[in-house]
Design a protein around this motif. Structure first.
Motif, PDB file in Angstrom:
ATOM      1  N   ARG A  44      -7.889   8.030   4.833  1.00 11.03           N
ATOM      2  CA  ARG A  44      -6.889   8.905   5.458  1.00 11.03           C
ATOM      3  C   ARG A  44      -5.801   9.303   4.462  1.00 11.03           C
ATOM      4  O   ARG A  44      -5.156  10.340   4.630  1.00 11.03           O
ATOM      5  N   PHE A  45      -5.614   8.493   3.437  1.00 10.81           N
ATOM      6  CA  PHE A  45      -4.616   8.824   2.411  1.00 10.81           C
ATOM      7  C   PHE A  45      -4.878  10.181   1.794  1.00 10.81           C
ATOM      8  O   PHE A  45      -3.956  10.919   1.429  1.00 10.81           O
TER       9      PHE A  45
ATOM     10  N   LYS B 113       1.258   9.913  -5.007  1.00 14.36           N
ATOM     11  CA  LYS B 113       1.717  11.238  -4.586  1.00 14.36           C
ATOM     12  C   LYS B 113       2.725  11.820  -5.560  1.00 14.36           C
ATOM     13  O   LYS B 113       2.770  13.041  -5.764  1.00 14.36           O
TER      14      LYS B 113
ATOM     15  N   ASP C 257      -8.940   3.196   2.561  1.00 13.27           N
ATOM     16  CA  ASP C 257      -8.004   4.085   3.257  1.00 13.27           C
ATOM     17  C   ASP C 257      -8.281   5.537   2.875  1.00 13.27           C
ATOM     18  O   ASP C 257      -7.595   6.120   2.034  1.00 13.27           O
TER      19      ASP C 257
ATOM     20  N   GLU D 195      -2.894  12.973   3.160  1.00 16.06           N
ATOM     21  CA  GLU D 195      -1.432  12.984   3.046  1.00 16.06           C
ATOM     22  C   GLU D 195      -1.003  14.054   2.048  1.00 16.06           C
ATOM     23  O   GLU D 195      -1.735  14.402   1.112  1.00 16.06           O
TER      24      GLU D 195
ATOM     25  N   LYS E 169       0.755   4.380  -2.624  1.00 13.44           N
ATOM     26  CA  LYS E 169       0.530   5.764  -2.171  1.00 13.44           C
ATOM     27  C   LYS E 169       1.668   6.680  -2.622  1.00 13.44           C
ATOM     28  O   LYS E 169       1.427   7.811  -3.049  1.00 13.44           O
TER      29      LYS E 169
ATOM     30  N   TYR F 142      -7.818   3.353  -5.655  1.00 12.12           N
ATOM     31  CA  TYR F 142      -7.054   2.999  -4.449  1.00 12.12           C
ATOM     32  C   TYR F 142      -7.962   2.995  -3.212  1.00 12.12           C
ATOM     33  O   TYR F 142      -7.944   2.051  -2.418  1.00 12.12           O
ATOM     34  N   THR F 143      -8.742   4.043  -3.041  1.00 14.81           N
ATOM     35  CA  THR F 143      -9.581   4.130  -1.842  1.00 14.81           C
ATOM     36  C   THR F 143     -10.681   3.075  -1.847  1.00 14.81           C
ATOM     37  O   THR F 143     -11.017   2.527  -0.788  1.00 14.81           O
TER      38      THR F 143
ATOM     39  N   SER G  50      -2.608  18.671   0.591  1.00 17.76           N
ATOM     40  CA  SER G  50      -3.095  17.297   0.668  1.00 17.76           C
ATOM     41  C   SER G  50      -3.546  16.794  -0.698  1.00 17.76           C
ATOM     42  O   SER G  50      -3.850  17.587  -1.602  1.00 17.76           O
TER      43      SER G  50
ATOM     44  N   GLU H 176       0.816  -1.199   0.000  1.00 19.99           N
ATOM     45  CA  GLU H 176       0.000   0.000   0.000  1.00 19.99           C
ATOM     46  C   GLU H 176       0.859   1.261   0.000  1.00 19.99           C
ATOM     47  O   GLU H 176       0.540   2.244  -0.678  1.00 19.99           O
ATOM     48  N   GLN H 177       1.934   1.256   0.779  1.00 21.83           N
ATOM     49  CA  GLN H 177       2.766   2.446   0.852  1.00 21.83           C
ATOM     50  C   GLN H 177       3.383   2.764  -0.499  1.00 21.83           C
ATOM     51  O   GLN H 177       3.487   3.926  -0.892  1.00 21.83           O
TER      52      GLN H 177
END
Length: 990
Positions: free
Chosen positions: A581-582, A533, A579, A585, A529, A573-574, A599, A525-526
């Motif tokens: 909360r992403f 980003k 997630d 970020e 993300k 992704y969501t 964000s 997942e990271q």
């Protein structure tokens, strides 16, 4: 005077002529090959009874005796047909009085013809159960893409993988090129007019010399000394094996090393094993060649001299003065930030030695010979040259005892200052030293390959298809996910094409639409993300994006669709992870100095405001700008970029004393209907996400925006039988492009121009009603469907309104001027499958499903094996286009076709990830009664078994039964448990 012939106006083919002349011998089901033997098209030779259409006549003419027999036979006869039936070979001649006579074929000629005819069935090779393409190197190739493999490194877990992951293209002879970070060529691409053939010819090749005589060249499988030559293209590596008459077995293994800490940024390895199958010891010499990429490729456009004189020979030497690496040395400091190198390690039973001969002058090496037979192989010059090009040859002695094996490990790579703040000239020595020390030990190359294979095995576990069609299973489970993985990190320019140094285009985030599911199934997942980003950081504060970028962005806001694709990626992704909360970020804001952040949520809000409230036209739809997704739709010649538009807009609202977003940018520019659909899809996705985040005020704003946009689409873009493609605001005689009555059709029999994207995205965005879908489908089937697929567009004369458009750039049927643009075709398949699930009319749903599967079947690359010399392409990887007149699969290979094919297949299998869970809503083929697949979600594994009777069935109007681990579910939404467990889902439609 003179008559003129051009290819597209010659409608007669030699095959048609031979069929006409010999009709009673040639049923339509019999494959035929033919060739005119003169420019008057009077003399013709044909061969019939083939397993499929193949260039047999050309292959026969390579044999002097057979060619002489054909020509002698045509002295008295205008045509000759060689036909093989019931194991009997006949030569039938048609004389000038239309009489047929059988010509006796001499035994030696008959044997040669029979041999070639018998071998033709295996010329294209075959794809085995592991998805590997097995190829005989001595057979004729169907085309430049057909025998190509893709290689990619692995920098997951290291900084900036999107821009630094190395990638290669390799043909069946080991040719091709190699690129490291961004557009940096390590091994040079070609710069000539050979169509779609990548890589300088010397790349990755080598010679063997014995007793002062060249006995082997890796790129010459037809040499008299070679008795067999087989290439195996596998996922992310290639093996090539030869045997020679003189008793050698030669094996090549080529792949990209996965990244290790402290190693060069990108390294490609070729391990060569030379086995002595004879009884005598052999004293050989190996000479390895390549051409380093230019330090300044843009100079090649106008100053090749400059590219050479800024380069001189460089060597790294051991204490004994043997060559650790050859590396070009550049004059300017900014060219020394990327240092290419090549190292050769000769392993004599664990004792590693290095070359002691080198040459860096191509002309000196080749002399009056050629790359196949260079004059300089016996002794390399060992001269240090004061200028380029980046050619290199390294030589070393090989002593191979009888029955023994010698390994030679070749490493080509680049040491770069990118992502290394401590970079210096010493870094080059240090990283090459670490590389060599690691791979001195036997078996380390094999271990690195195991790492690559292990990663791909895990990556592929997202989806495992288990149908009765083994070819489909192999493709979906092995080759399709690898192509999507490969192009996640690669701009569209790199593959078997000579397309220069194009950067990553923003819209190529579409590849992440599919590959993210594979990464997320691995628990990464990271990583996903971080990738999202990085894309998000290319969006400006005002909401437009760089069109393309590597370390720096370019052409901000010139292509109006770019930023909108980011929203679909974030939504996917969501939906999969839940997630939200992403969204909070931070990512960088493009164009800010010093760099500022905001964000992901704010980035998306800026995109929607810019595309939906500011950069819109008089009909309330987004502006086209230079172009939208279809780059050849360049209709506003005076368009401005995003930075200019932002400045002018701020002056506009300031002069009126109103706020940004209160009114749109004032212009006469054209509006993109496709962008309107993309915007509506983005707005609707974000409305769901805003609600899930608890931002009800923004959700309400988005609901109003969606309704307003939908109203404008229906009022202005629907034109009786189709949605327009573009709305105009500046012409008296033309108000729109696309759909009935636009006045821009180039075909008098068609009442307008039609674009498949208007059909596809109106459905994907939930903008089209069922009645509209049916009307558009009628047009698609009548106007855009060809025997080779669904065309991007019908014939159009856009020259009436602008220059440099699709119709001005390409012949009809090529690329964006009416080709089957399979990237767009797969978007259409996704749309048709979506509509087939939701429309109320079952007959309409079945029509949509049938057409979707028909197009999908034409896109599946392994089907090219059914007629490889006609369809060409590649049997393992999707190509981007089919020519709509000939059916030929045309490159490039790296394209959105495989991405949208993946998404289409997932839709067909009923895989739709939502915030509520997995929606199981399959649309299977009518003949299919059972489909089974394994789906990995997090650490959980789901085996999903779908059954139905023969015929068209769907969730909407079938009786549906779903059992999860034996317990019946209500509805078709499967709640997902991502913890480690195995589940069985049985779904029955009846």
């Amino acid at each position: 005077m003179y008559s003129k012939l051009v290819a597209r106006e010659v409608y007669v083919s030699p095959e048609e002529v031979i069929r006409e002349k010999y009709g009673k011998w040639l049923p339509q089901t019999m494959a035929v090959d033919a060739l005119f033997m003169d420019t008057a098209y009077k003399k013709i030779v044909g061969v019939a009874g083939l397993p499929y259409k193949a260039p047999v006549v050309l292959e026969l003419l390579k044999d002097g005796a057979v060619a002489a027999f054909f020509k002698d036979s045509l002295i008295e006869n205008p045509s000759l047909l060689i036909i093989q039936q019931n194991d009997r070979l006949q030569a039938l001649a048609l004389n000038s009085t239309d009489g047929f006579a059988e010509i006796e074929i001499p035994a030696e000629i008959s044997d040669r013809i029979s041999e070639i005819l018998a071998s033709s069935i295996s010329w294209a090779g075959y794809v085995n159960e592991a998805g590997e393409h097995i190829i005989d190197l001595r057979t004729p190739s169907p085309g430049p893409h057909f025998h190509t493999n893709l290689l990619v490194g692995n920098r997951i877990g290291f900084p900036r993988p999107l821009q630094t992951t190395p990638k290669s293209v390799i043909d069946r002879l080991g040719g091709g090129s190699f690129r490291s970070h961004a557009a940096t060529q390590v091994l040079a691409t070609r710069w000539d007019m050979r169509q779609e053939e990548n890589g300088f010819p010397a790349n990755r090749q080598f010679y063997l010399v014995e007793d002062g005589k060249q006995i082997f060249y890796s790129a010459d499988p037809k040499d008299d000394n070679v008795t067999s030559a087989i290439c195996t293209h596998a996922q992310n590596f290639t093996k090539i094996e030869y045997t020679t008459r003189c008793g050698l077995k030669i094996e090549r293994l080529i792949f990209l090393l996965p990244q290790k800490e402290g190693m060069p940024l990108a390294t490609e390895v070729q391990q060569i094993k030379v086995s002595n199958a004879g009884n005598a010891n052999r004293k050989l010499k190996i000479i390895y060649t390549g051409m380093f990429g230019s330090a300044n490729p843009h100079a090649l456009f106008e100053d090749v001299l400059y590219s050479n004189i800024i380069m001189q020979t460089g060597l790294l030497l051991n204490e004994d003065q043997s060559i650790v690496a050859v590396t070009p040395d550049y004059y300017s400091d900014f060219y020394k930030e990327d240092v290419r190198f090549h190292s050769m390690l000769v392993d004599r039973k664990g004792d590693v030695e290095f070359p002691q001969e080198f040459c860096t002058n191509y002309n000196e090496f080749v002399g009056n010979g050629s790359l196949y037979r260079p004059e300089g192989v016996n002794q390399l010059s060992n001269r240090l040259y004061r200028k380029g090009p980046g050619f290199f040859a390294l030589a070393a002695d090989l002593s191979v005892e009888a029955g023994d094996v010698c390994q030679v490990r070749q490493f080509t790579g680049i040491v770069s200052s990118k992502l290394n703040d401590a970079y210096s000239e010493e870094t080059v020595r240090e990283e090459i030293h670490r590389l060599i020390e690691h791979f001195r030990s036997p078996g380390q190359v094999e271990e690195a390959l195991k790492d690559n294979i292990s990663f791909l095995k895990s990556y592929n576990e997202l989806l495992c298809l288990r149908t009765e069609d083994e070819l489909l299973n192999t493709y979906v489970n092995r080759n399709l996910p690898f192509q999507v993985f490969y192009q996640t990190f690669v701009s569209r320019s790199l593959c078997q094409t000579q397309k220069g140094y194009r950067e990553i285009g923003f819209r190529e985030i579409q590849d992440l639409f599919a590959s993210m599911y594979y990464f997320l199934a691995l628990g990464m997942e990271q990583f996903v993300k971080d990738m999202l980003k990085e894309w998000g950081s290319k969006v400006f504060e005002f909401g437009y994006a760089y069109h393309n970028f590597y370390w720096e962005g370019k052409e901000p806001g010139k292509w109006s669709d770019d930023a909108l694709w980011l929203i679909q990626a974030v939504a996917r992704y969501t939906h999969y992870t839940g997630d939200y909360r992403f969204l909070d970020e931070k990512c960088d804001i493009a164009g800010t100095s010093p760099v500022q952040q905001r964000s992901i949520y704010q980035t998306i809000q800026a995109i929607i405001q810019y595309s939906g409230q500011i950069s819109i036209g008089k009909h309330g739809l987004p502006l086209l700008d230079l172009a939208d997704w279809n780059d050849c739709l360049k209709l506003d010649q005076d368009c401005i970029d995003g930075i200019t538009k932002e400045r002018l807009y701020k002056e506009q609202v300031a002069s009126k004393g109103i706020s940004v977003g209160d009114e749109p940018f004032e212009s006469h520019y054209s509006e993109s209907v496709m962008n309107a659909f993309l915007l509506k899809m983005a707005v609707d996705e974000m409305q769901v996400i805003a609600s899930a985040k608890g931002d009800q005020a923004y959700a309400a704003h988005l609901s109003d925006l969606s309704n307003r946009l939908q109203g404008n689409i229906q009022q202005h873009a629907w034109k009786e039988n189709f949605f327009a493609r573009v709305l105009f605001n500046r012409y008296e005689n033309y108000s729109y492009l696309g759909a009935k009555g636009d006045g821009l059709s180039a075909d008098p029999s068609i009442d307008g121009t039609y674009f498949i994207n208007s059909f596809s995205w109106s459905i994907l965005a939930d903008s089209a009603s069922e009645e509209q879908i049916e009307k558009m489908l009628d047009v698609v089937e009548k106007v855009l469907v060809t025997p080779y697929g669904i065309k991007l567009m019908s014939p159009a004369n856009m020259g009436k309104i602008a220059r440099f458009t699709a119709t001005g750039e390409y012949f009809p049927g090529d690329r964006e001027n009416g080709a089957i643009f399979k990237h767009a075709s797969m978007m259409a398949v996704s749309a048709m499958l979506k509509a087939a699930k939701s429309v109320k009319d079952v007959k309409l749903a079945a029509r949509l499903s049938d057409l979707a599967y028909w197009m999908l079947d034409l896109t599946l690359p392994y089907r090219t094996m059914e007629s490889p010399y006609v369809t060409c392409g590649n049997p393992r990887f999707c190509t981007q286009y089919n020519n709509s007149e000939t059916g030929e699969n045309v490159g490039p290979i790296v394209s959105g076709t495989s991405t949208w094919l993946t998404l289409s297949l997932m839709s067909a299998l009923g895989i739709e990830f939502t915030s509520k869970g997995l929606v199981l809503d399959p649309i299977l083929r009518e003949k299919e009664q059972e489909v089974i697949y394994d789906l990995k979600v997090g650490e959980a594994e789901y085996r999903i078994e779908i059954t139905k009777p023969a015929g068209f069935y769907r969730v909407l109007d079938s009786q549906v039964s779903i059992l999860l681990d034996g317990k019946e579910l209500s509805g078709n939404v499967l709640p997902l448990d991502r913890t480690k467990a195995s589940h069985v889902v049985k779904m029955q439609l009846q």
